[in-house]
Design an enzyme around this catalytic site. Structure first.
Site, short mmCIF file in Angstrom:
data_model
loop_
_atom_site.label_atom_id
_atom_site.label_comp_id
_atom_site.label_asym_id
_atom_site.label_seq_id
_atom_site.Cartn_x
_atom_site.Cartn_y
_atom_site.Cartn_z
N SER A 1 0.85 -1.17 0.00
CA SER A 1 0.00 0.00 0.00
C SER A 1 0.90 1.23 0.00
O SER A 1 1.99 1.21 0.52
CB SER A 1 -0.89 0.00 1.24
OG SER A 1 -1.58 -1.20 1.35
N ASP B 1 5.20 6.46 3.79
CA ASP B 1 5.10 6.34 2.34
C ASP B 1 4.65 7.66 1.73
O ASP B 1 3.69 8.26 2.19
CB ASP B 1 4.10 5.23 1.99
CG ASP B 1 4.18 4.80 0.54
OD1 ASP B 1 4.33 5.67 -0.33
OD2 ASP B 1 4.08 3.59 0.29
N HIS C 1 8.30 3.03 0.28
CA HIS C 1 7.51 2.45 -0.79
C HIS C 1 8.24 1.35 -1.57
O HIS C 1 7.62 0.42 -2.07
CB HIS C 1 7.11 3.59 -1.73
CG HIS C 1 6.35 3.19 -2.94
ND1 HIS C 1 5.05 2.77 -2.90
CD2 HIS C 1 6.71 3.15 -4.25
CE1 HIS C 1 4.63 2.51 -4.12
NE2 HIS C 1 5.62 2.72 -4.96
#
Length: 349
Positions: free
Chosen positions: A101, A298, A326
């Protein structure tokens, strides 16, 4: 009104598979598949897909008795699943999924300028030069202020904040020594941004999220509403912020490979009859075990959005961390996979 697409899902054709061991006691398989370009119209031809699977590397005492196990996949391509699970027992045809995610550009800019305070004035000097010159890059296309600011796309990866600083240092060194940007520096800059070699990245980056409405260059529209990113004056006392993983309309003027796709990009940006992307009711009934990672730091997807999305998927087990970025799957593979396998195989009680 959104279009409904009904089609029979064909089985993917497995073209080849090679498996290698990588650090972290992981076994990685590289696979190539052939699938229809359009499952609703197989006569349109085929595409070749590349996929990877990861499982724990276990060296059996007797290699001849090694069990063939169902592999965990990072993306549930339904056609590929049908091929790879064709011989599985029925209870194992629903494979587990491990995914990532992704969220926050302004904070990464602040972190960058806190680390490299000298780049506040360096970036402004570079902008002054770009604004008075018409700079063509060795790869084609032009060096605009917007394209310079797109170096911020790198801020979400491990160690690449230093890469941006190195690029700014090279630009500054060229100006101080020669009064212009040298060809090696411009070539190095071009290599850092992927859009000339991956034009589909730019074309579908916004449309792939659209449903029931047109994206209509949303990054351009949203940036105009954010003072931190509309300040691009070299004479302002504030730092000039880099952008992130946004795709802007002017990129189709700046990048050589994108200039021929301006009309296509406009069609995609203004199309408003995209179908529904997800069946949220079905996701709420999901029976496939999902093991995902959500990164609090992120840059590409806001943490709250990622957590909210995971909460809508039944049977989703989420590893949340503030020490990975990420690109952890690529650059911190053993650390990340250890945590995801622990979600699947271990217990905290």
């Amino acid at each position: 009104m959104a279009k409904e697409v009904n089609c029979t899902m064909a089985t993917a054709k497995l073209l080849g598979k090679r498996t290698h061991q990588v650090p972290g006691r992981l076994s990685v398989s590289e696979l190539f598949f052939e699938v229809p370009k359009d499952h609703a119209n197989p006569s349109y031809g085929t595409l070749r897909l590349f996929a990877r699977s990861v499982e724990r590397f276990e060296k059996p005492i007797d290699a001849s008795k090694r069990e063939v196990k169902q592999p965990p996949w990072f993306k549930d391509c339904e056609a590929i699943r049908k091929t790879l699970t064709a011989d599985f027992p029925e209870e194992k045809k629903k494979w587990s999924i491990m995914g990532q995610s992704f969220g926050k550009v302004a904070e990464r800019n602040k972190a960058y300028y806190n680390k490299y305070t000298e780049d506040i004035h360096r970036v402004k000097d570079i902008i002054r030069y770009i604004e008075k010159e018409n700079i063509t890059l060795p790869s084609g296309g032009r060096l605009s202020v917007l394209r310079l600011r797109q170096l911020g796309i790198l801020f979400g990866f491990h160690g690449t904040m230093d890469t941006v600083h190195e690029m700014i240092t090279r630009f500054t060194s060229d100006l101080n020594q020669f009064g212009y940007f040298t060809r090696p520096t411009l070539a190095a800059f071009s290599d850092l941004l992927p859009f000339d070699t991956m034009p589909l990245y730019a074309l579908v980056h916004e449309p792939l999220y659209a449903r029931n409405n047109a994206p209509n260059w949303s990054a351009d529209r949203m940036m105009k509403q954010n003072p931190d990113f509309t300040n691009v004056s070299a004479d302002s006392p504030n730092p000039v912020y880099f952008t992130g993983e946004m795709v802007f309309k002017d990129m189709f003027n700046d990048y050589d490979e994108l200039t021929n796709l301006k009309e296509t990009a406009e069609i995609l940006a203004t199309t408003d009859d995209w179908p529904e992307l997800y069946d949220e009711a079905q996701l709420a009934r999901n029976e496939v075990p999902v093991y995902s990672a959500t990164y609090m730091e992120d840059m590409y997807v806001h943490f709250d959005f990622a957590r909210d999305t995971a909460s809508k998927i039944n049977n989703c087990h989420n590893f949340i961390t503030n020490v990975l970025y990420h690109d952890a799957l690529a650059h911190k593979t053993d650390e990340l996979m250890k945590q995801l396998f622990a979600l699947r195989d271990d217990t905290i009680d």
